[in-house]
Design a protein around this motif. Structure first.
Motif, PDB file in Angstrom:
ATOM      1  N   HIS A  51       0.826  -1.203   0.000  1.00 49.77           N
ATOM      2  CA  HIS A  51       0.000   0.000   0.000  1.00 49.77           C
ATOM      3  C   HIS A  51       0.867   1.261   0.000  1.00 49.77           C
ATOM      4  O   HIS A  51       0.601   2.212  -0.750  1.00 49.77           O
ATOM      5  N   GLU A  52       1.891   1.276   0.849  1.00 54.42           N
ATOM      6  CA  GLU A  52       2.769   2.447   0.914  1.00 54.42           C
ATOM      7  C   GLU A  52       3.502   2.653  -0.407  1.00 54.42           C
ATOM      8  O   GLU A  52       3.676   3.792  -0.868  1.00 54.42           O
ATOM      9  N   CYS A  53       3.911   1.556  -1.015  1.00 56.44           N
ATOM     10  CA  CYS A  53       4.611   1.658  -2.288  1.00 56.44           C
ATOM     11  C   CYS A  53       3.682   2.170  -3.378  1.00 56.44           C
ATOM     12  O   CYS A  53       4.042   3.055  -4.158  1.00 56.44           O
ATOM     13  N   ASN A  54       2.475   1.623  -3.428  1.00 53.42           N
ATOM     14  CA  ASN A  54       1.507   2.068  -4.438  1.00 53.42           C
ATOM     15  C   ASN A  54       1.133   3.537  -4.244  1.00 53.42           C
ATOM     16  O   ASN A  54       0.830   4.240  -5.213  1.00 53.42           O
ATOM     17  N   SER A  55       1.166   4.002  -3.001  1.00 52.76           N
ATOM     18  CA  SER A  55       0.820   5.396  -2.718  1.00 52.76           C
ATOM     19  C   SER A  55       1.964   6.354  -3.023  1.00 52.76           C
ATOM     20  O   SER A  55       1.804   7.575  -2.912  1.00 52.76           O
ATOM     21  N   GLY A  56       3.131   5.806  -3.358  1.00 48.88           N
ATOM     22  CA  GLY A  56       4.279   6.651  -3.663  1.00 48.88           C
ATOM     23  C   GLY A  56       4.883   7.319  -2.453  1.00 48.88           C
ATOM     24  O   GLY A  56       5.479   8.400  -2.556  1.00 48.88           O
ATOM     25  N   THR A  57       4.744   6.674  -1.285  1.00 42.24           N
ATOM     26  CA  THR A  57       5.290   7.247  -0.051  1.00 42.24           C
ATOM     27  C   THR A  57       6.810   7.160  -0.064  1.00 42.24           C
ATOM     28  O   THR A  57       7.376   6.071  -0.160  1.00 42.24           O
ATOM     29  N   VAL A  58       7.472   8.312  -0.006  1.00 40.27           N
ATOM     30  CA  VAL A  58       8.933   8.363   0.001  1.00 40.27           C
ATOM     31  C   VAL A  58       9.394   9.166   1.217  1.00 40.27           C
ATOM     32  O   VAL A  58       8.656  10.022   1.723  1.00 40.27           O
ATOM     33  N   PRO A  59      10.599   8.895   1.729  1.00 37.07           N
ATOM     34  CA  PRO A  59      11.537   7.881   1.245  1.00 37.07           C
ATOM     35  C   PRO A  59      11.079   6.473   1.640  1.00 37.07           C
ATOM     36  O   PRO A  59      10.208   6.322   2.496  1.00 37.07           O
ATOM     37  N   THR A  60      11.680   5.467   1.017  1.00 35.75           N
ATOM     38  CA  THR A  60      11.359   4.078   1.300  1.00 35.75           C
ATOM     39  C   THR A  60      12.509   3.455   2.076  1.00 35.75           C
ATOM     40  O   THR A  60      13.645   3.929   2.004  1.00 35.75           O
ATOM     41  N   PRO A  61      12.236   2.380   2.807  1.00 38.11           N
ATOM     42  CA  PRO A  61      13.311   1.720   3.555  1.00 38.11           C
ATOM     43  C   PRO A  61      14.084   0.695   2.738  1.00 38.11           C
ATOM     44  O   PRO A  61      14.883  -0.048   3.295  1.00 38.11           O
ATOM     45  N   PHE A  62      13.845   0.661   1.432  1.00 39.91           N
ATOM     46  CA  PHE A  62      14.492  -0.331   0.594  1.00 39.91           C
ATOM     47  C   PHE A  62      15.519   0.345  -0.314  1.00 39.91           C
ATOM     48  O   PHE A  62      15.160   1.176  -1.157  1.00 39.91           O
ATOM     49  N   PRO A  63      16.800   0.013  -0.160  1.00 42.00           N
ATOM     50  CA  PRO A  63      17.846   0.651  -0.964  1.00 42.00           C
ATOM     51  C   PRO A  63      17.630   0.498  -2.465  1.00 42.00           C
ATOM     52  O   PRO A  63      17.993   1.386  -3.236  1.00 42.00           O
ATOM     53  N   GLN A  64      17.033  -0.624  -2.886  1.00 41.87           N
ATOM     54  CA  GLN A  64      16.815  -0.826  -4.316  1.00 41.87           C
ATOM     55  C   GLN A  64      15.900   0.240  -4.887  1.00 41.87           C
ATOM     56  O   GLN A  64      16.131   0.765  -5.973  1.00 41.87           O
ATOM     57  N   LEU A 152      16.505   6.019   9.163  1.00 43.87           N
ATOM     58  CA  LEU A 152      15.662   6.783   8.251  1.00 43.87           C
ATOM     59  C   LEU A 152      14.479   7.412   8.966  1.00 43.87           C
ATOM     60  O   LEU A 152      13.992   6.891   9.980  1.00 43.87           O
ATOM     61  N   ASN A 153      14.011   8.489   8.406  1.00 47.36           N
ATOM     62  CA  ASN A 153      12.787   9.131   8.882  1.00 47.36           C
ATOM     63  C   ASN A 153      11.713   8.910   7.816  1.00 47.36           C
ATOM     64  O   ASN A 153      11.581   9.670   6.864  1.00 47.36           O
ATOM     65  N   VAL A 154      10.974   7.814   7.967  1.00 44.41           N
ATOM     66  CA  VAL A 154       9.985   7.430   6.962  1.00 44.41           C
ATOM     67  C   VAL A 154       8.602   7.424   7.586  1.00 44.41           C
ATOM     68  O   VAL A 154       8.433   7.577   8.800  1.00 44.41           O
ATOM     69  N   ALA A 155       7.616   7.254   6.739  1.00 42.05           N
ATOM     70  CA  ALA A 155       6.227   7.215   7.200  1.00 42.05           C
ATOM     71  C   ALA A 155       6.007   6.022   8.131  1.00 42.05           C
ATOM     72  O   ALA A 155       6.655   4.985   8.009  1.00 42.05           O
ATOM     73  N   SER A 156       5.079   6.196   9.060  1.00 45.82           N
ATOM     74  CA  SER A 156       4.796   5.133  10.027  1.00 45.82           C
ATOM     75  C   SER A 156       4.293   3.864   9.351  1.00 45.82           C
ATOM     76  O   SER A 156       4.449   2.760   9.883  1.00 45.82           O
ATOM     77  N   GLY A 157       3.666   4.024   8.171  1.00 44.74           N
ATOM     78  CA  GLY A 157       3.177   2.849   7.453  1.00 44.74           C
ATOM     79  C   GLY A 157       4.297   1.920   7.041  1.00 44.74           C
ATOM     80  O   GLY A 157       4.167   0.691   7.122  1.00 44.74           O
ATOM     81  N   TRP A 158       5.411   2.494   6.603  1.00 49.42           N
ATOM     82  CA  TRP A 158       6.573   1.673   6.256  1.00 49.42           C
ATOM     83  C   TRP A 158       7.105   0.943   7.475  1.00 49.42           C
ATOM     84  O   TRP A 158       7.452  -0.239   7.404  1.00 49.42           O
ATOM     85  N   GLU A 159       7.175   1.649   8.588  1.00 50.28           N
ATOM     86  CA  GLU A 159       7.694   1.026   9.812  1.00 50.28           C
ATOM     87  C   GLU A 159       6.813  -0.132  10.259  1.00 50.28           C
ATOM     88  O   GLU A 159       7.310  -1.220  10.610  1.00 50.28           O
ATOM     89  N   ALA A 160       5.501   0.078  10.240  1.00 51.84           N
ATOM     90  CA  ALA A 160       4.585  -0.993  10.647  1.00 51.84           C
ATOM     91  C   ALA A 160       4.669  -2.176   9.696  1.00 51.84           C
ATOM     92  O   ALA A 160       4.707  -3.345  10.123  1.00 51.84           O
TER      93      ALA A 160
END
Length: 220
Positions: A51-64, A152-160
């Motif tokens: 969901h976070e990826c589809n929403s374009g939430t950046v930054p992401t926790p994935f180096p790729q 990283l300082n990312v959205a809580s959705g990525w952390e969860a």
């Protein structure tokens, strides 16, 4: 039960301790329940990350993903997210199918031992394949969780999402190991009339070694 079904004489006057059978059914059922609970955590986590990826939430926790974004590439689309999490989804649904089959056969195991023993063995092989993929998923998302928590300082959705996938994949791997060890033994087949005694070694005179040769007298 095994002796009763396969090794008993024609008159099967044998008492079976059914408490042992019910105990095994309970333990197998408990293990499958815990595995399903771990799978729910895994599913919830990968769904949140998708969901976070589809929403374009950046930054992401994935180096790729970050490498693509930082090099000025095209924005990550939903199709890119599906491809990126493709192996994770594959591992998630392979684990689900395997646990469901194991759960269904658990409660029929003692009723139809001969037929379902082969299914349990096949299911064990699927658990092995699922565990191999979960190794990779656990490593990938544990690294992402570390970056989320410490760097990283990312959205809580990525952390969860990353935390749930990490916990779910590690627990699933642990329960899979228990299941594999429990079902990896091999029964020794028993056939009517089979013997474990080695055949006698015969000498040149036709007599068994260690015995006096038999002499047959003939009359003219």
């Amino acid at each position: 039960y095994y002796v009763y079904q396969m090794q008993a004489p024609a008159e099967k006057d044998i008492k079976v301790d059914w408490s042992v059978c019910f105990t095994q059914i309970f333990l197998r059922g408990l293990l499958n329940f815990l595995n399903i609970a771990a799978w729910i955590l895994l599913l919830a986590g990968v769904s949140q990350c998708q969901h976070e990826c589809n929403s374009g939430t950046v930054p992401t926790p994935f180096p790729q993903m970050e490498e693509v974004l930082q090099t000025g590439g095209q924005p990550i689309t939903n199709a890119d997210c599906i491809k990126f999490f493709g192996l994770t989804w594959w591992a998630t649904w392979l684990q689900f199918i395997t646990v469901v089959v194991a759960t269904i056969t658990t409660f029929q195991f003692f009723a139809r031992y001969k037929q379902l023993k082969a299914i349990f063995t096949t299911t064990m092989y699927f658990f092995i394949m699922s565990t191999v993929t979960l190794f990779f998923i656990a490593d990938m998302f544990s690294n992402a969780t570390y970056l989320v928590v410490n760097k990283l300082n990312v959205a809580s959705g990525w952390e969860a999402g990353t935390t749930l996938v990490t916990v779910g994949s590690i627990l699933s791997t642990f329960f899979n190991f228990i299941w594999i060890c429990w079902n990896s033994y091999a029964d020794v087949p028993s056939f009517p009339g089979a013997t474990t005694t080695a055949p006698p070694v015969m000498g040149e005179d036709g007599a068994e070694k260690g015995e006096e040769p038999t002499v047959t007298a003939t009359t003219a």
